[in-house]
Scaffold this motif. Structure first.
Motif, PDB file in Angstrom:
ATOM      1  N   LEU A   7       0.855  -1.175   0.000  1.00 13.24           N
ATOM      2  CA  LEU A   7       0.000   0.000   0.000  1.00 13.24           C
ATOM      3  C   LEU A   7       0.899   1.235   0.000  1.00 13.24           C
ATOM      4  CD1 LEU A   7      -2.960   0.815   0.180  1.00 13.24           C
ATOM      5  CD2 LEU A   7      -2.692   0.891   2.651  1.00 13.24           C
ATOM      6  N   PHE A   8       0.843   1.959  -1.074  1.00 11.79           N
ATOM      7  CA  PHE A   8       1.676   3.151  -1.158  1.00 11.79           C
ATOM      8  C   PHE A   8       0.998   4.303  -0.426  1.00 11.79           C
ATOM      9  CE2 PHE A   8       3.225   0.514  -4.505  1.00 11.79           C
ATOM     10  CZ  PHE A   8       4.594   0.713  -4.451  1.00 11.79           C
ATOM     11  N   MET A   9       1.645   4.724   0.611  1.00 11.87           N
ATOM     12  CA  MET A   9       1.043   5.709   1.499  1.00 11.87           C
ATOM     13  C   MET A   9       1.728   7.076   1.398  1.00 11.87           C
ATOM     14  SD  MET A   9      -1.318   4.071   3.340  1.00 11.87           S
ATOM     15  CE  MET A   9      -1.440   4.950   4.883  1.00 11.87           C
ATOM     16  N   ILE A  10       2.588   7.227   0.389  1.00 11.32           N
ATOM     17  CA  ILE A  10       3.340   8.470   0.300  1.00 11.32           C
ATOM     18  C   ILE A  10       2.442   9.593  -0.207  1.00 11.32           C
ATOM     19  CG2 ILE A  10       4.274   8.083  -2.046  1.00 11.32           C
ATOM     20  CD1 ILE A  10       6.434   9.233   0.805  1.00 11.32           C
ATOM     21  N   PHE A  11       2.441  10.729   0.519  1.00 14.01           N
ATOM     22  CA  PHE A  11       1.708  11.893   0.042  1.00 14.01           C
ATOM     23  C   PHE A  11       2.354  13.164   0.584  1.00 14.01           C
ATOM     24  CE2 PHE A  11      -0.439  12.833   3.999  1.00 14.01           C
ATOM     25  CZ  PHE A  11      -0.556  11.596   4.621  1.00 14.01           C
ATOM     26  N   PRO A  12       2.159  14.281  -0.126  1.00 14.29           N
ATOM     27  CA  PRO A  12       2.827  15.518   0.294  1.00 14.29           C
ATOM     28  C   PRO A  12       2.091  16.221   1.435  1.00 14.29           C
ATOM     29  CG  PRO A  12       1.697  15.845  -1.796  1.00 14.29           C
ATOM     30  CD  PRO A  12       1.452  14.423  -1.394  1.00 14.29           C
ATOM     31  N   ARG A  13       2.862  16.719   2.385  1.00 15.20           N
ATOM     32  CA  ARG A  13       2.273  17.529   3.466  1.00 15.20           C
ATOM     33  C   ARG A  13       2.258  19.005   3.066  1.00 15.20           C
ATOM     34  NH1 ARG A  13       0.790  14.962   7.639  1.00 15.20           N
ATOM     35  NH2 ARG A  13       1.839  13.139   8.475  1.00 15.20           N
TER      36      ARG A  13
END
Ligand SMILES: [Zn+2]
Length: 137
Positions: free
Chosen positions: A35-41
């Motif tokens: 599960l790719f959980m990378i996202f920009p803050r």
């Protein structure tokens, strides 16, 4: 026995690979799902760069020219159909093509870029932005 060993090796490799990226994996019914959980803050345009702070605390600085030349849209990358091959279009850029006016998060998927030359069809998946940022370091 051999299958269990293989599954264990896959789990170990994935967990080693994903620890740094903030990507979580889990196992369900003997199959491994990633599960790719990378996202920009935070996303900012700083001079000639797009600065992104990720949820794994890492930061990316992507040169706008590089960002534009990696635009994933069909106009920039060409389009494949069942009957035709993907064609790389011949693109011409102006100075405005490398000037980023605005960005907008699109769902949990990607970042839409609004360029000064009016181009705005590219939605960059977070994974692509993450990779582009990594190439700088
Ligand atoms: Zn494009």
């Amino acid at each position: 026995m051999a299958l269990e060993h293989l599954q264990q090796q896959v789990k170990i490799r994935i967990s080693q690979r994903t620890k740094k990226k903030g990507i979580k994996w889990f196992c369900c019914c003997g199959l491994v799902y990633i599960l790719f959980m990378i996202f920009p803050r935070h996303v900012d345009i700083v001079g000639h760069y797009l600065a992104i702070q990720w949820n794994d605390q890492s930061e990316s600085l992507i040169l706008l020219e590089k960002l534009r030349k990696n635009c994933p849209c069909a106009l920039c990358q060409g389009e494949s159909t069942i009957l035709t091959q993907k064609k790389a279009p011949s693109l011409s850029y102006s100075p405005q093509s490398m000037e980023l006016k605005e960005t907008r998060i699109v769902g949990s998927y990607g970042l839409q870029c609004f360029w000064a030359d009016g181009h705005q069809t590219g939605i960059y998946p977070f994974s692509l932005l993450y990779e582009l940022g990594k190439e700088n370091s």
